[in-house]
Each structure stands twice: as structure tokens, then as C-alpha cells.
Design a protein around this motif. Structure first.
Motif, mmCIF file in Angstrom:
data_model
loop_
_atom_site.group_PDB
_atom_site.id
_atom_site.type_symbol
_atom_site.label_atom_id
_atom_site.label_comp_id
_atom_site.label_asym_id
_atom_site.label_seq_id
_atom_site.Cartn_x
_atom_site.Cartn_y
_atom_site.Cartn_z
ATOM 1 N N TYR A 127 0.867 -1.278 -0.111
ATOM 2 C CA TYR A 127 0.060 0.184 -0.025
ATOM 3 C C TYR A 127 0.801 1.161 0.083
ATOM 4 C CZ TYR A 127 0.293 -1.289 5.172
ATOM 5 O OH TYR A 127 0.937 -1.370 6.393
ATOM 6 N N LEU A 128 2.084 0.920 -0.005
ATOM 7 C CA LEU A 128 3.032 2.252 -0.174
ATOM 8 C C LEU A 128 4.013 2.131 -1.245
ATOM 9 C CD1 LEU A 128 3.909 2.704 3.446
ATOM 10 C CD2 LEU A 128 2.997 4.306 2.192
ATOM 11 N N VAL B 128 17.436 10.910 -6.679
ATOM 12 C CA VAL B 128 17.864 12.140 -5.515
ATOM 13 C C VAL B 128 16.572 12.952 -4.966
ATOM 14 C CG1 VAL B 128 19.991 12.447 -6.920
ATOM 15 C CG2 VAL B 128 17.999 14.058 -7.141
ATOM 16 N N GLY B 129 15.373 12.926 -5.729
ATOM 17 C CA GLY B 129 14.488 13.431 -4.863
ATOM 18 C C GLY B 129 13.750 12.578 -3.664
ATOM 19 N N ALA B 130 14.036 11.402 -3.933
ATOM 20 C CA ALA B 130 13.504 10.145 -3.076
ATOM 21 C C ALA B 130 14.522 10.128 -2.038
ATOM 22 C CB ALA B 130 13.299 8.818 -3.878
ATOM 23 N N LEU B 131 15.903 10.277 -2.322
ATOM 24 C CA LEU B 131 16.861 10.275 -1.356
ATOM 25 C C LEU B 131 16.558 11.436 -0.268
ATOM 26 C CD1 LEU B 131 19.742 9.643 -0.074
ATOM 27 C CD2 LEU B 131 20.670 10.953 -1.754
ATOM 28 N N LYS B 132 16.489 12.562 -0.930
ATOM 29 C CA LYS B 132 16.000 13.833 0.076
ATOM 30 C C LYS B 132 14.917 13.583 0.795
ATOM 31 C CE LYS B 132 18.024 17.330 -2.817
ATOM 32 N NZ LYS B 132 17.748 18.424 -3.972
ATOM 33 N N LYS B 133 13.720 12.856 0.490
ATOM 34 C CA LYS B 133 12.659 12.710 1.271
ATOM 35 C C LYS B 133 13.085 11.560 2.362
ATOM 36 C CE LYS B 133 9.065 14.171 -1.633
ATOM 37 N NZ LYS B 133 9.481 14.467 -3.017
ATOM 38 N N LEU B 134 13.770 10.481 1.848
ATOM 39 C CA LEU B 134 14.189 9.662 2.613
ATOM 40 C C LEU B 134 15.004 9.858 3.899
ATOM 41 C CD1 LEU B 134 15.650 5.949 1.651
ATOM 42 C CD2 LEU B 134 17.024 7.389 3.491
ATOM 43 N N VAL B 135 15.810 10.772 3.651
ATOM 44 C CA VAL B 135 16.625 11.489 4.781
ATOM 45 C C VAL B 135 15.627 12.093 5.913
ATOM 46 C CG1 VAL B 135 18.537 13.086 5.477
ATOM 47 C CG2 VAL B 135 18.886 11.439 3.603
ATOM 48 N N ARG B 136 14.675 12.764 5.579
ATOM 49 C CA ARG B 136 13.739 13.198 6.513
ATOM 50 C C ARG B 136 12.942 12.406 7.038
ATOM 51 N NH1 ARG B 136 14.994 18.627 7.013
ATOM 52 N NH2 ARG B 136 16.021 19.360 5.097
ATOM 53 N N VAL B 137 12.664 11.402 6.269
ATOM 54 C CA VAL B 137 11.692 10.246 6.915
ATOM 55 C C VAL B 137 12.583 9.753 8.015
ATOM 56 C CG1 VAL B 137 10.676 7.949 6.591
ATOM 57 C CG2 VAL B 137 10.423 9.907 4.958
ATOM 58 N N HIS B 138 13.857 9.297 7.768
ATOM 59 C CA HIS B 138 14.515 8.803 8.880
ATOM 60 C C HIS B 138 14.858 9.527 10.203
ATOM 61 C CE1 HIS B 138 18.261 7.161 10.938
ATOM 62 N NE2 HIS B 138 18.422 8.691 11.192
ATOM 63 N N ALA B 139 15.116 10.944 9.813
ATOM 64 C CA ALA B 139 15.055 11.804 11.043
ATOM 65 C C ALA B 139 13.757 11.735 11.798
ATOM 66 C CB ALA B 139 15.455 13.193 10.369
ATOM 67 N N ALA B 140 12.707 11.553 11.111
ATOM 68 C CA ALA B 140 11.554 11.485 11.808
ATOM 69 C C ALA B 140 11.271 10.250 12.421
ATOM 70 C CB ALA B 140 10.185 11.809 10.928
ATOM 71 N N VAL B 141 11.688 9.239 11.927
ATOM 72 C CA VAL B 141 11.756 7.792 12.572
ATOM 73 C C VAL B 141 12.669 7.717 14.025
ATOM 74 C CG1 VAL B 141 12.234 5.229 12.194
ATOM 75 C CG2 VAL B 141 10.918 6.873 10.418
ATOM 76 N N TYR B 142 13.704 8.483 13.595
ATOM 77 C CA TYR B 142 14.605 8.546 15.010
ATOM 78 C C TYR B 142 13.948 9.314 15.966
ATOM 79 C CZ TYR B 142 18.624 10.401 17.596
ATOM 80 O OH TYR B 142 19.533 10.368 18.643
ATOM 81 N N ASP B 143 13.302 10.267 15.752
ATOM 82 C CA ASP B 143 12.794 11.029 16.715
ATOM 83 C C ASP B 143 11.478 10.114 17.500
ATOM 84 O OD1 ASP B 143 14.273 13.110 16.514
ATOM 85 O OD2 ASP B 143 12.953 14.387 15.190
ATOM 86 N N ALA B 144 10.843 9.488 16.805
ATOM 87 C CA ALA B 144 9.813 8.862 16.914
ATOM 88 C C ALA B 144 10.321 7.455 17.981
ATOM 89 C CB ALA B 144 8.958 8.080 16.065
ATOM 90 N N LEU B 145 11.285 6.961 17.524
ATOM 91 C CA LEU B 145 11.790 6.004 18.560
ATOM 92 C C LEU B 145 12.281 6.544 19.660
ATOM 93 C CD1 LEU B 145 13.795 3.895 15.425
ATOM 94 C CD2 LEU B 145 12.020 3.029 16.741
ATOM 95 N N PRO C 12 4.454 11.176 -0.067
ATOM 96 C CA PRO C 12 4.417 12.195 1.222
ATOM 97 C C PRO C 12 3.891 11.575 2.424
ATOM 98 C CG PRO C 12 2.761 12.832 -0.473
ATOM 99 C CD PRO C 12 3.484 11.623 -1.255
ATOM 100 N N GLU C 13 2.998 10.306 2.131
ATOM 101 C CA GLU C 13 2.474 9.533 3.603
ATOM 102 C C GLU C 13 3.747 8.888 4.146
ATOM 103 O OE1 GLU C 13 1.593 9.104 0.412
ATOM 104 O OE2 GLU C 13 0.646 7.378 0.061
#
Ligand code: FCB
Length: 522
Positions: free
Chosen positions: A177-178, A248-265, A193-194
Motif C-alpha cells: 500500500y506504499l 535524488v528526490g527520493a533520497l532527500k525525502k528518505l533522509v527526512r523520513v529517517h530523522a522523523a523515525v529517529y525522533d519517534a523511536l 508524502p505519507e
């Protein structure tokens, strides 16, 4: 002229500049200058072992093995990779992950195998699509009870065996679903974005569920390999038409996602499960040594240096220092560049690194951003090869570890290993890499805290199917019991882990490398 002769292979993305007749030279790419002693005809040299009669590992050093759910579990039908593997031509021999080790049905045997090998840590993945098979299940937060129970069973067995778990939350496979593999031209996975809200939410729930049993988390396995395969080389789902801009667009988003996952953990995992702190988070980053294909060719030298920066450094510069090089040019002067960005800085607690070898970079085909084309299988070097036709290059391991010293963080080698179906090269490979790792600690001052051999067991090696045999244990896939048989390297692994040291004499006593049985891609 070179061509992109083979886009699929090994990790699902191998560039081969097939028509070039140039030799390779041995000047690693540390800067854009040309080596004045360059020798255009020289091959990359044979391994010269770092000196000494014996190395030892610091007390508490972890000797682990690693796996990933998609490669060892059965029935991950809601994962993009499962569906991708069913498409014609994506996996060598049409191999089906369901015919693999069926790991969740054999937890006691697998943990017993780790114990027999003397392992003190285990890296594995908790598969998102197993916990939440559908979007409805995710939205309603109704996790699959059997899936939760299986991972709890594994974690309990590890605890009983005093084996420390390192849990990966995304190891190449994404819930369908993603990532809709029928729509590769549409934004998928980290482009969506989700992901920025759903992945942190998944992480938060997993931290609540398993935080009492897990302290060490890996958010994403090998971002660069994942994205290169997905958007350029078509070796990973969704197999989008080649687009460096999408990558590279996906890479930039992935780094932001990682940071958000880091904060969540960090917010959700508040229980110390035995490591001395509740939570520590990183990425499993695949780093390599890049050589110019011709050390006398300034464009090759420049491209290899650029590849080193983009591949090995760009992500950790962002997540350790908060230095965001938006235009990938190596300096922080662009309109969207930023340094010490507080939304990114400090978003890894340790450095995960996967090491598999060297890459040659030729400027004969100037790919965007790099100015050259990297090649890492079938290299025209004199180095011994693995069954994946990758060079065996242990001194590059030390180089890659040394490069991480600037980040001043603990390092865990989250993967290193060899496909070797004949069981003739694995022991030497293991010993030589551990030797160089020990030198990175003692001589280069790198704070390496642990090493995860890839892999515990032979498994489904993505586009290469079951041909490559990376395990410390062979799996009788045809038997209902999926019987495990140790390779010779399992005994050596146990010996080194038990002794906490390794002698040059032990390495010298091992057979020299012999010819591999090369696995063909799809
Ligand atoms: C790495 C992957 C791992 C395995 C090894 C051989 O790139 O992370 O899953 O395929 O290669």
C-alpha cells in the motif's frame, strides 16, 4: 564507448562499462587531484595484510550475524518485493522467497545456530507488511497478532541465549500500500508524502511493542542501493524508468523520513532492554572504496572522488552534522544548502556500515551528479572474486572504517560477508576482514563496537535468488525441517568470538582463495 551493458545483477544494480578496454589503477579517490605516480596499466593490487602477528578485539565487542525478513521469512505476500519477485525476469531462475528458510517457523533452530557459532548479537528485520498487511489494518492500528507473537518469540529466544538484538524497520521490502509496483511511473515508497508520517508512526508502535526487548534500531537498510535499484537500475521495485532526478528526490525525502523515525523511536522506546540505555538508532549504510578506472585520467579521478562523497558521505554529513548539500556539489553554498540544520543534526546515535568491496569509476560515461559510471562486479582487477563476481578487497574495509572516524561516533558493521557456494573462501574472507577491522580500531582510532556477518543462513539474495550462499549455515531448503549445516566459517567465527583475538598464523593456515562459481543475474 562503454555502455550500460548490464543493469541487473548482484544487488540488483550493477553497472558494467562493458566495452572499455582500459586497465584499472590503484589510487583510491580521496580528492580530485591526479596521482602523479599514476600507472594507467596497473591493476588494483593484491591484498597486503595490515602488519602484526595478532589482533585483539575490545572487551564487549559484539560478534553478530545479520538477516532480513524478505530474505528468510515465508509468506510476505503484502510486500512489494514478494510481488516483484513473481514478475517474469526479475529474479534469477524465477526463485520464490517462499522456498527459502521459513525463518519464523524455525526460531529455536536459528537461535541455537547463533549460539553454536558463538554469536553475541543478531540483526534482523521486523517486517512492516507482516505486522500491518493492509492499509486498513495500519489505519485502525490492528496489528497481526501472529506476526507480533513470532517476533516476540524470536526476541525471547535471543534474550535467553544472551544474544543482543538489532532490529531493522525497513530492509528493502515495503508494504504494497506504499509501493504499487503496477504504477512504477507514479511516486512510490519514499517519494510518497505519507511516508513522512506513516513510517514514524510504524516506528512509534514498534518501539512501544518491542522497546522492552530491543535497544538498538536500524531505520533503513542501504538507502543508496535501495534507491538506485528502484529508480535507476530497475533491480528493485517499483523498477521505475531510469531517472536520477527521481532517485535524488527520493533520497532527500528518505533522509527526512529517517530523522522523523529517529525522533519517534527516541520518544517511544523508554525501556533499557539490557544495553545500558533505552534506545540507539542508526542506518545501515552501504559504503565502498571508489577507484578511478584510470588514475592518469583526471576525469576518472574526479568522478571517483565525487562518487566517494555522494555515496559514502552525503547522508551521514546530513544526519550527524546537519550539513545539507541540496545540490550535491560538495560545498554548502547553494540556495537550499544548510549547515548544522537542527532538524537533521544528531539523528544517528551510532554509524551502521555495510561493506562489500571496491568500485571502479570511469568518466567514459558521465552519469549525472557523478560525472562517471561506477562499476562493481566483474571488475578487470587481479583480485579474487566472490560468487557475485565482486572483488575481495579487505584493505578497503579498513579504508571505509577510517573514513567514518571524522563523525566521532561508535560504529557497528551492520553487514559484511561473501557469497561462496563451495565453502572454500568464506573463512579467509571472514578472517581477513576481521583483521582489518581490528586494525581500524587499534591503529586508526575508529570506535568499532561490533561486527555482523552477512548472513546467519543462506537466503533469498534479491535479484540473484538462492544462488549466492552467504550463510554461516547452509539451509536444506527442500526438507520440511529446513535443516541447517554449518559451513567451515562458522567454526572460525566461533573461535574468534570466543578468543576475542585472531592471529596472523590462523589466517596463514587457511587455504588461498580459489575460483568462485559465479551466480548469473536474472
Ligand atoms: C546487502 C543487503 C543484504 C544482502 C547483502 C548480500 O546489500 O543489504 O540484504 O543482500 O547485500
Amino acid at each position: 564507448m562503454p555502455s550500460l551493458a548490464r543493469l541487473l545483477g548482484s544487488l540488483g544494480l550493477v553497472f558494467v562499462a562493458a566495452c572499455s578496454s582500459k586497465g584499472a589503477s590503484n589510487a583510491p579517490a580521496t580528492d580530485a587531484g591526479v596521482d602523479s605516480s599514476c600507472d594507467p596499466g596497473a591493476a588494483v593490487p593484491a591484498y597486503v595484510r595490515s602488519p602484526g602477528a595478532e589482533v585483539s578485539f575490545p572487551s564487549g565487542f559484539l560478534f553478530g550475524t545479520a538477516t532480513a525478513g524478505m530474505q528468510i521469512e515465508k509468506g510476505l505476500v503484502h510486500a512489494d518485493w514478494y510481488q516483484w519477485a513473481k514478475l517474469p525476469g526479475k529474479v534469477a531462475g524465477g526463485d520464490n522467497p517462499d522456498d527459502g528458510p521459513d525463518a519464523l517457523a524455525h526460531i529455536p533452530e536459528h537461535v541455537a545456530a547463533m549460539q553454536s557459532a558463538g554469536a553475541t548479537a543478531y540483526r534482523f528485520s521486523i517486517e512492516w507488511s507482516r505486522i500491518y498487511p493492509t492499509l486498513d489494518a495500519f489505519d485502525a492500528d490492528t496489528p497481526d497478532a501472529t506476526a507480533l507473537a513470532s517476533y516476540h518469540q524470536l526476541l525471547a529466544a535471543l534474550k535467553a541465549a544472551k544474544i543482543r538484538p538489532f532490529v531493522t524497520l525497513h530492509h528493502f521490502a515495503t508494504p504494497d500500500y506504499l509501493d504499487d509496483i503496477t504504477q512504477p511511473s507514479q511516486p512510490q515508497t519514499f517519494e510518497r508524502p505519507e511516508m513522512l508520517t506513516m513510517f514514524p508512526e510504524f516506528a512509534r508502535r514498534m518501539a512501544k511493542e518491542f522497546g522492552g526487548e530491543v535497544d538498538d534500531w536500524v531505520t533503513i537498510n542501504e538507502p543508496m542501493i535501495l534507491l538506485l535499484g528502484a529508480y535507476v537500475a530497475q533491480g528493485h521495485p517499483p523498477g521505475a524508468p531510469m531517472s536520477f532526478d527521481r532517485m535524488v528526490g527520493a533520497l532527500k525525502k528518505l533522509v527526512r523520513v529517517h530523522a522523523a523515525v529517529y525522533d519517534a523511536l527516541h520518544a517511544a522506546d523508554t525501556i533499557d532492554a539490557g544495553s545500558g540505555r533505552p534506545v540507539a538508532v542508526s542506518i545501515a549504510k552501504h559504503n565502498r572504496v571508489f577507484f578511478p578506472r584510470d588514475a592518469c585520467e583526471p576525469n576518472d579521478v574526479a568522478a571517483a572522488a565525487k562518487a566517494t562523497y555522494l555515496w559514502n558521505e552525503w547522508i551521514y554529513n546530513a544526519l550527524v552534522f546537519g550539513d545539507w548539500d541540496d545540490d550535491f556539489d560538495g560545498v554548502y553554498t547553494g540556495p537550499n544548502d544548510k549547515q548544522a540544520d537542527p532538524t537533521l543534526k544528531g539523528r544517528v546515535d551510532w554509524l551502521g556500515v555495510n561493506y562489500y568491496g571496491d568500485t571502479l569509476v570511469s568518466s567514459e560515461l558521465a552519469l549525472p551528479y557523478i560525472g562517471g559510471i561506477p562499476t562493481y562486479a566483474d571488475l578487470p582487477t587481479s583480485l579474487p572474486k566472490t560468487d557475485m563476481s565482486w572483488d575481495i578487497f579487505p584493505q578497503g574495509f579498513r579504508t571505509v572504517l577510517k573514513e567514518l572516524a571524522k563523525y566521532k561516533l561508535p560504529v557497528y558493521v551492520t553487514e559484511n560477508g561473501i557469497g561462496d557456494s563451495q565453502d572454500v573462501n568464506k573463512s579467509r574472507y571472514l578472517a581477513e576482514h576481521l583483521w582489518e577491522l581490528a586494525h581500524a580500531i587499534s591503529d586508526d582510532g575508529v570506535d568499532v563496537r561490533g561486527y555482523f556477518y552477512w548472513s546467519l543462513i543462506d537466503n533469498f539474495e534479491w535479484a540473484n535468488g538462492f544462488c549466492p550462499r552467504f550463510g554461516l549455515y547452509a539451509v536444506d531448503r527442500a526438507s520440511a525441517s529446513k535443516t541447517l549445516t554449518p559451513y567451515k566459517a562458522a567454526t572460525l567465527f566461533r573461535q574468534i568470538a570466543a578468543d576475542g583475538k585472531l592471529s596472523a598464523a590462523t589466517i596463514d593456515a587457511l587455504p588461498a582463495y580459489s575460483s568462485p562459481v559465479i551466480c548469473q543475474g536474472p
